[in-house]
Design a protein around this motif. Structure first.
Motif: not given
Length: 231
Positions: A193-206
């Motif tokens: 969950x923490x890894x995925x959050x880094x993507x979202x916070x950086x403006x990246x769609x996973x």
């Protein structure tokens, strides 16, 4: 592995760099002589497939080490640039295909690259907390519009061990490597969950999540996350 309080984060980040300064030579030998079985049997091809699956014309390899991934991507006609904070590794990498620069993660966002990149990739090279967050924060400055960021890391479920499943600093070892290695680096454990959050916070769609399985044990060997810049 015991979990550490994060208020000592800067000291742990410094220890990561110290470890790689110490182990640049044995690491280069291990990669060149194909001593890391998990890489040779599974994870090297997994990250190559992930990158080429995005069909980039240009790639920035963040934490390129001695340059094996840039060489592999260059062989496929992809314009490949690698950066690393360890001068000895960069000097070794420069003897092969690709372009390489000495650059700390905290400097990526302001580094004067000659281009923006269709894809950035980091293969088992995001070990710290603040340094990893700096990489994600820099992505809008280095990626083209709609560019991709691909991370391969140890799978949290397999790497957690007996410690609590929560973010935090861990100690590591060079178990399974030659006696030439010493001074193991600490690393910052992140949950899925923490890894995925880094993507979202950086403006990246996973876009994609891959979980390559160890062919011998059936366990999840690694985690590959692919995100796309949306801003």
């Amino acid at each position: 592995m015991g979990e550490k309080k994060d208020n000592a984060g800067p000291a742990y980040e410094s220890r990561i760099l110290d470890s790689w300064l110490t182990n640049a030579k044995p690491w280069t030998r291990a990669i060149r002589e194909r001593q890391v079985v998990s890489r040779e049997t599974l994870t090297n091809q997994a990250i190559i497939d992930a990158v080429t699956g995005m069909a980039p014309r240009s790639v920035l390899d963040i934490g390129c080490g001695e340059g094996w991934l840039c060489r592999a991507l260059s062989d496929k006609g992809i314009d490949s640039v690698g950066i690393d904070a360890i001068a000895e590794l960069v000097n070794v990498a420069r003897k092969g295909a690709g372009k390489y620069y000495l650059c700390r993660y905290e400097e990526i966002g302001t580094y004067n690259f000659a281009q923006r990149f269709d894809c950035a990739v980091s293969n088992f090279a995001l070990l710290g907390k603040s340094s990893t967050e700096a990489v994600f924060a820099a992505l809008p400055a280095v990626l083209t519009a709609g560019g991709h960021f691909i991370v391969q890391t140890l799978h949290p479920e397999s790497a957690c061990g007996d410690a609590p499943y929560q973010d935090g600093w861990r100690e590591s070892s060079w178990d399974g490597f030659s006696k030439a290695f010493s001074n193991p680096a600490p690393w910052y454990f992140r949950t899925l969950e923490s890894w995925e959050s880094l993507f979202y916070l950086a403006g990246l769609k996973l876009l994609e999540r891959h979980e390559p399985l160890n062919p011998a044990s059936g366990q999840k060997q690694s985690l590959i996350l692919i995100g796309q810049l949306t801003g």
